[in-house]
Write a protein that holds these residues in place. Sequence first.
Motif, PDB file in Angstrom:
ATOM      1  N   MET A   1       0.830  -1.200   0.000  1.00 12.87           N
ATOM      2  CA  MET A   1       0.000   0.000   0.000  1.00 12.87           C
ATOM      3  C   MET A   1       0.870   1.257   0.000  1.00 12.87           C
ATOM      4  O   MET A   1       0.516   2.252  -0.604  1.00 12.87           O
ATOM      5  CB  MET A   1      -0.928  -0.015   1.217  1.00 12.87           C
ATOM      6  CG  MET A   1      -1.847   1.186   1.293  1.00 12.87           C
ATOM      7  SD  MET A   1      -3.118   1.299   0.048  1.00 12.87           S
ATOM      8  CE  MET A   1      -4.352   0.229   0.693  1.00 12.87           C
ATOM      9  N   THR A   2       2.016   1.208   0.670  1.00 15.90           N
ATOM     10  CA  THR A   2       2.898   2.360   0.724  1.00 15.90           C
ATOM     11  C   THR A   2       3.303   2.816  -0.673  1.00 15.90           C
ATOM     12  O   THR A   2       3.411   4.003  -0.945  1.00 15.90           O
ATOM     13  CB  THR A   2       4.156   2.042   1.555  1.00 15.90           C
ATOM     14  OG1 THR A   2       3.739   1.671   2.871  1.00 15.90           O
ATOM     15  CG2 THR A   2       5.081   3.228   1.655  1.00 15.90           C
ATOM     16  N   ASN A   3       3.515   1.871  -1.583  1.00 22.30           N
ATOM     17  CA  ASN A   3       3.913   2.215  -2.945  1.00 22.30           C
ATOM     18  C   ASN A   3       2.875   3.062  -3.656  1.00 22.30           C
ATOM     19  O   ASN A   3       3.207   3.808  -4.568  1.00 22.30           O
ATOM     20  CB  ASN A   3       4.209   0.956  -3.753  1.00 22.30           C
ATOM     21  CG  ASN A   3       5.487   0.291  -3.298  1.00 22.30           C
ATOM     22  OD1 ASN A   3       6.360   0.928  -2.708  1.00 22.30           O
ATOM     23  ND2 ASN A   3       5.608  -0.988  -3.551  1.00 22.30           N
ATOM     24  N   ASP A   4       1.606   2.937  -3.256  1.00 25.17           N
ATOM     25  CA  ASP A   4       0.541   3.737  -3.861  1.00 25.17           C
ATOM     26  C   ASP A   4       0.777   5.232  -3.640  1.00 25.17           C
ATOM     27  O   ASP A   4       0.334   6.056  -4.423  1.00 25.17           O
ATOM     28  CB  ASP A   4      -0.823   3.361  -3.279  1.00 25.17           C
ATOM     29  CG  ASP A   4      -1.245   1.947  -3.626  1.00 25.17           C
ATOM     30  OD1 ASP A   4      -0.657   1.354  -4.559  1.00 25.17           O
ATOM     31  OD2 ASP A   4      -2.153   1.434  -2.961  1.00 25.17           O
ATOM     32  N   TYR A   5       1.468   5.577  -2.577  1.00 28.49           N
ATOM     33  CA  TYR A   5       1.688   6.976  -2.222  1.00 28.49           C
ATOM     34  C   TYR A   5       3.108   7.451  -2.522  1.00 28.49           C
ATOM     35  O   TYR A   5       3.417   8.623  -2.344  1.00 28.49           O
ATOM     36  CB  TYR A   5       1.387   7.184  -0.734  1.00 28.49           C
ATOM     37  CG  TYR A   5      -0.007   6.753  -0.371  1.00 28.49           C
ATOM     38  CD1 TYR A   5      -1.116   7.468  -0.810  1.00 28.49           C
ATOM     39  CD2 TYR A   5      -0.231   5.601   0.377  1.00 28.49           C
ATOM     40  CE1 TYR A   5      -2.402   7.066  -0.496  1.00 28.49           C
ATOM     41  CE2 TYR A   5      -1.516   5.195   0.696  1.00 28.49           C
ATOM     42  CZ  TYR A   5      -2.598   5.931   0.260  1.00 28.49           C
ATOM     43  OH  TYR A   5      -3.862   5.533   0.563  1.00 28.49           O
ATOM     44  N   THR A   7       4.863   7.977  -5.297  1.00 25.70           N
ATOM     45  CA  THR A   7       5.045   9.000  -6.328  1.00 25.70           C
ATOM     46  C   THR A   7       4.706  10.380  -5.787  1.00 25.70           C
ATOM     47  O   THR A   7       5.473  11.331  -5.985  1.00 25.70           O
ATOM     48  CB  THR A   7       4.187   8.682  -7.565  1.00 25.70           C
ATOM     49  OG1 THR A   7       4.564   7.401  -8.053  1.00 25.70           O
ATOM     50  CG2 THR A   7       4.376   9.717  -8.648  1.00 25.70           C
ATOM     51  N   THR A   8       3.607  10.495  -5.097  1.00 26.56           N
ATOM     52  CA  THR A   8       3.220  11.778  -4.503  1.00 26.56           C
ATOM     53  C   THR A   8       4.255  12.210  -3.476  1.00 26.56           C
ATOM     54  O   THR A   8       4.666  13.372  -3.431  1.00 26.56           O
ATOM     55  CB  THR A   8       1.834  11.679  -3.849  1.00 26.56           C
ATOM     56  OG1 THR A   8       0.889  11.262  -4.832  1.00 26.56           O
ATOM     57  CG2 THR A   8       1.405  13.004  -3.248  1.00 26.56           C
ATOM     58  N   ALA A  62       2.036   7.556   4.190  1.00 26.34           N
ATOM     59  CA  ALA A  62       1.078   6.564   3.686  1.00 26.34           C
ATOM     60  C   ALA A  62       0.094   6.155   4.773  1.00 26.34           C
ATOM     61  O   ALA A  62      -1.104   6.008   4.504  1.00 26.34           O
ATOM     62  CB  ALA A  62       1.823   5.339   3.145  1.00 26.34           C
ATOM     63  N   ARG A  66      -4.132   6.510   4.491  1.00 30.09           N
ATOM     64  CA  ARG A  66      -4.951   5.277   4.404  1.00 30.09           C
ATOM     65  C   ARG A  66      -6.310   5.455   5.006  1.00 30.09           C
ATOM     66  O   ARG A  66      -6.668   6.097   5.839  1.00 30.09           O
ATOM     67  CB  ARG A  66      -4.263   4.104   5.092  1.00 30.09           C
ATOM     68  CG  ARG A  66      -3.141   3.608   4.280  1.00 30.09           C
ATOM     69  CD  ARG A  66      -2.594   2.319   4.855  1.00 30.09           C
ATOM     70  NE  ARG A  66      -1.296   2.121   4.241  1.00 30.09           N
ATOM     71  CZ  ARG A  66      -0.196   1.833   4.895  1.00 30.09           C
ATOM     72  NH1 ARG A  66      -0.220   1.657   6.185  1.00 30.09           N
ATOM     73  NH2 ARG A  66       0.927   1.686   4.275  1.00 30.09           N
TER      74      ARG A  66
END
Length: 66
Positions: A1-5, A7-8, A62, A66
């Motif tokens: 899930m951390t990878n989802d954030y 880039t930002t 992250a 969530r």
Amino acid sequence: MTNDYATTFKIIDVDGDGLISLEEFTRLMEVLGQPVTPETARAAIAKLDQDGDGLISLEEFAGYLR
């Protein structure tokens, strides 16, 4: 899930040290058209800063989103 954030996070982490500093957070808020005082920025960082180092890591960032 951390990878989802990630880039930002990298966009905010201007110096690329893996942490969002007070200065980087303050600059982000200016760019977003929501300037903040240093005191407000410190308070915002404190809400996310789980380890008390005064910086926001990717994991802390992250976890907050969530």
